[in-house]
Design a protein around this motif. Structure first.
Motif, mmCIF file in Angstrom:
data_model
loop_
_atom_site.group_PDB
_atom_site.id
_atom_site.type_symbol
_atom_site.label_atom_id
_atom_site.label_comp_id
_atom_site.label_asym_id
_atom_site.label_seq_id
_atom_site.Cartn_x
_atom_site.Cartn_y
_atom_site.Cartn_z
ATOM 1 N N UNK A 355 -0.275 -0.316 -9.515
ATOM 2 C CA UNK A 355 0.086 -1.199 -10.631
ATOM 3 C C UNK A 355 0.325 -2.617 -10.127
ATOM 4 N N UNK A 356 0.930 -2.735 -8.946
ATOM 5 C CA UNK A 356 1.155 -4.063 -8.378
ATOM 6 C C UNK A 356 -0.174 -4.725 -8.012
ATOM 7 N N UNK A 373 -12.018 0.781 -13.702
ATOM 8 C CA UNK A 373 -13.282 1.051 -13.008
ATOM 9 C C UNK A 373 -13.184 0.706 -11.522
ATOM 10 N N UNK A 374 -11.952 0.629 -11.002
ATOM 11 C CA UNK A 374 -11.740 0.269 -9.600
ATOM 12 C C UNK A 374 -10.896 1.318 -8.892
ATOM 13 N N UNK A 375 -10.876 1.216 -7.557
ATOM 14 C CA UNK A 375 -9.979 2.004 -6.730
ATOM 15 C C UNK A 375 -9.231 1.060 -5.787
ATOM 16 N N UNK A 376 -8.072 1.511 -5.357
ATOM 17 C CA UNK A 376 -7.313 0.735 -4.376
ATOM 18 C C UNK A 376 -7.839 1.073 -2.985
ATOM 19 N N UNK A 377 -8.277 0.053 -2.248
ATOM 20 C CA UNK A 377 -8.873 0.264 -0.940
ATOM 21 C C UNK A 377 -8.078 -0.476 0.142
ATOM 22 N N UNK A 394 -4.081 -3.961 0.811
ATOM 23 C CA UNK A 394 -4.779 -3.282 -0.275
ATOM 24 C C UNK A 394 -5.504 -4.257 -1.168
ATOM 25 N N UNK A 395 -6.575 -3.788 -1.791
ATOM 26 C CA UNK A 395 -7.327 -4.612 -2.736
ATOM 27 C C UNK A 395 -8.036 -3.686 -3.706
ATOM 28 N N UNK A 396 -8.158 -4.112 -4.952
ATOM 29 C CA UNK A 396 -8.889 -3.330 -5.950
ATOM 30 C C UNK A 396 -10.364 -3.703 -5.891
ATOM 31 N N UNK A 418 3.105 -9.642 -1.913
ATOM 32 C CA UNK A 418 3.207 -8.822 -3.109
ATOM 33 C C UNK A 418 2.232 -9.198 -4.202
ATOM 34 N N UNK A 419 2.646 -8.961 -5.446
ATOM 35 C CA UNK A 419 1.772 -9.165 -6.590
ATOM 36 C C UNK A 419 1.461 -10.641 -6.841
#
Length: 449
Positions: A355-356, A373-377, A394-396, A418-419
């Protein structure tokens, strides 16, 4: 000597001539030359469109209604300047009116005493003259500035103009549209709620049957439509994921549905589930994917990995991509087959972390696809302790951009914490010799960032 107004256009054409050289066609150009030629043509086109907007504004001025039959357009047999321009361009009257509006916003003005005044939007005028933004993008910006200028005052309008023009350079029209929408909410926050109420008051769903098909026409406010969009996009994403992992994508029964078809099937499946479900819950999947790879191969990037339950090996780069996403457990083996590292749940991004990331990136950090339509990588993959599962690592990314990042040598840099951090995408030298960082994620559109 050519007018300074024509210099950006002539410079772009000169660059095109230098790149094209003696080639008979674009097929004879190298990829670097092809990109340089494309950039030169694009800038020349934007310069031409800027000149055209200036001409359109002058034609409109010479055709103003107070001139009556002596107006320029009427003298040539047209009822309006827009009709005259559309006839010569072969475009629509709407396109012609857009040219006129942009030209009038960027053209110098005169006061009642005939004194020349600066353009109403000088930053926009400069960007158009230099070929930095398109007329279509300028039209979106002008439309917003005209809507809010009486509400927010001239100082805020000038600030918004500078920000929008600076950000719009190098953006697609769709991205400029997103930028303008964010800017309007930033400039006129009190206007957001009334616009939402107006959209909600216009909501409707009509259904009718024709030619053996059921037709649905839905219009609703963004908030009410969000769960609909999220559910359908999640179904589409799952369908495309199944295509990627299909054993034989060329098989006669392979899934070849278009996105529109899959979206229609998604709505059917969701409604069938709603009718059959007696507790409102969605069935949960308990499947786990285990990927096994040798440590030496993992470190070198050479060789292959195996997926439990599949007879087909996958490349180490694919293994890294899979391990970067949720729901995958990596098992790293030593040379004798001993387990050196067994992936743990903490390697996966938690719901709160995702969510962040959504808050920071807004969707795919590279192409802008929505979060569903994304994943956290992981930016730095999970080898030993160098790739922690935290926001700064991390990045979407959507599946397609995840492949582009890994396969083509892009780098990602996170600035900040952070966000509120900013994502920068750094292209490989094969795309940009200088490797100039490009803004990614929500920062591309956030005016207040």
């Amino acid at each position: 000597m050519p007018s300074s107004r024509l210099m950006p256009l002539l410079e772009a054409l000169e660059r095109l001539g230098d790149v094209w050289g003696d080639a008979e066609g674009s097929a004879e150009l190298s990829r670097i030359e092809l990109l340089d030629a494309h950039r030169a043509v694009s800038q020349a086109q934007r310069c031409l469109d800027g000149l055209h907007a200036e001409l359109a504004a002058t034609i409109a001025h010479e055709s103003r209604s107070e001139l009556g039959p002596d107006g320029f357009a009427k003298q040539h047999g047209y009822r309006s300047a827009a009709a005259m321009i559309a006839a010569h361009t072969g475009g629509s009257a709407g396109d012609a009116r857009r040219l006129i509006a942009v030209g009038q916003a960027a053209a110098p003005r005169t006061n009642l005493w005939g004194e020349v005044l600066p353009a109403r939007y000088p930053a926009l005028a400069s960007a158009l003259a230099a070929g930095e933004i398109s007329v279509a993008a300028a039209a979106l910006i002008v439309s917003l500035l005209e809507r809010i200028r009486l509400k927010v005052g001239s100082a805020r309008v000038e600030e918004a103009e500078r920000l929008l023009v600076g950000r719009a350079a190098g953006m697609s029209l769709a991205d400029v549209g997103k930028l303008v929408a964010r800017a309007e909410a930033w400039l006129d926050p009190d206007g957001v709620a009334p616009r939402e109420r107006e959209a909600r008051d216009r909501r409707s769903l009509t259904m009718f049957e024709r030619d053996g098909s059921l037709h649905l026409v839905l219009q609703t406010d963004i908030a009410s439509g969000a769960p609909i969009k999220a559910a359908i996009q999640a179904y589409v994403a799952a369908s495309f994921q199944s295509r990627i992992t299909a054993t034989d994508p060329d098989a006669p029964d392979a899934d070849r549905r278009s996105v529109a078809m899959i979206q229609a099937d998604a709505l059917t499946a969701i409604c069938e589930h709603a009718i059959a479900c007696d507790n409102g819950g969605m069935p949960a999947s308990g499947a786990t994917v285990v990927v096994r790879v040798n440590l030496d191969q993992l470190m070198s990037g050479e060789g292959s990995a195996t997926i439990d339950g599949s007879d087909q090996p996958v490349s180490v780069s694919t293994c890294r991509r899979m391990a970067a996403g949720g729901g995958i457990i990596p098992v790293v083996l030593g040379s004798a087959g001993e387990i050196l590292d067994w992936g743990r749940e903490k390697r996966l991004f938690t719901r709160a972390q995702r969510l962040a990331l959504v808050e920071r990136d807004g969707g795919c950090a590279m192409c802008g696809l929505p979060p569903q339509m994304t994943k956290a990588h992981h930016i730095r993959w999970w080898q030993r302790d160098t790739g922690p599962t935290d926001l700064n690592n991390g990045v979407l990314l959507c599946e397609s951009c995840h492949h582009r990042i890994h396969d083509n040598g892009w780098d990602i840099r996170i600035e900040g914490i952070g966000a509120a951090a900013r994502v920068w995408l750094i292209p490989p030298r094969s795309i940009d010799l200088a490797r100039t960082p490009r803004p990614g994620g929500r920062a591309r559109y956030d005016i207040a960032a």
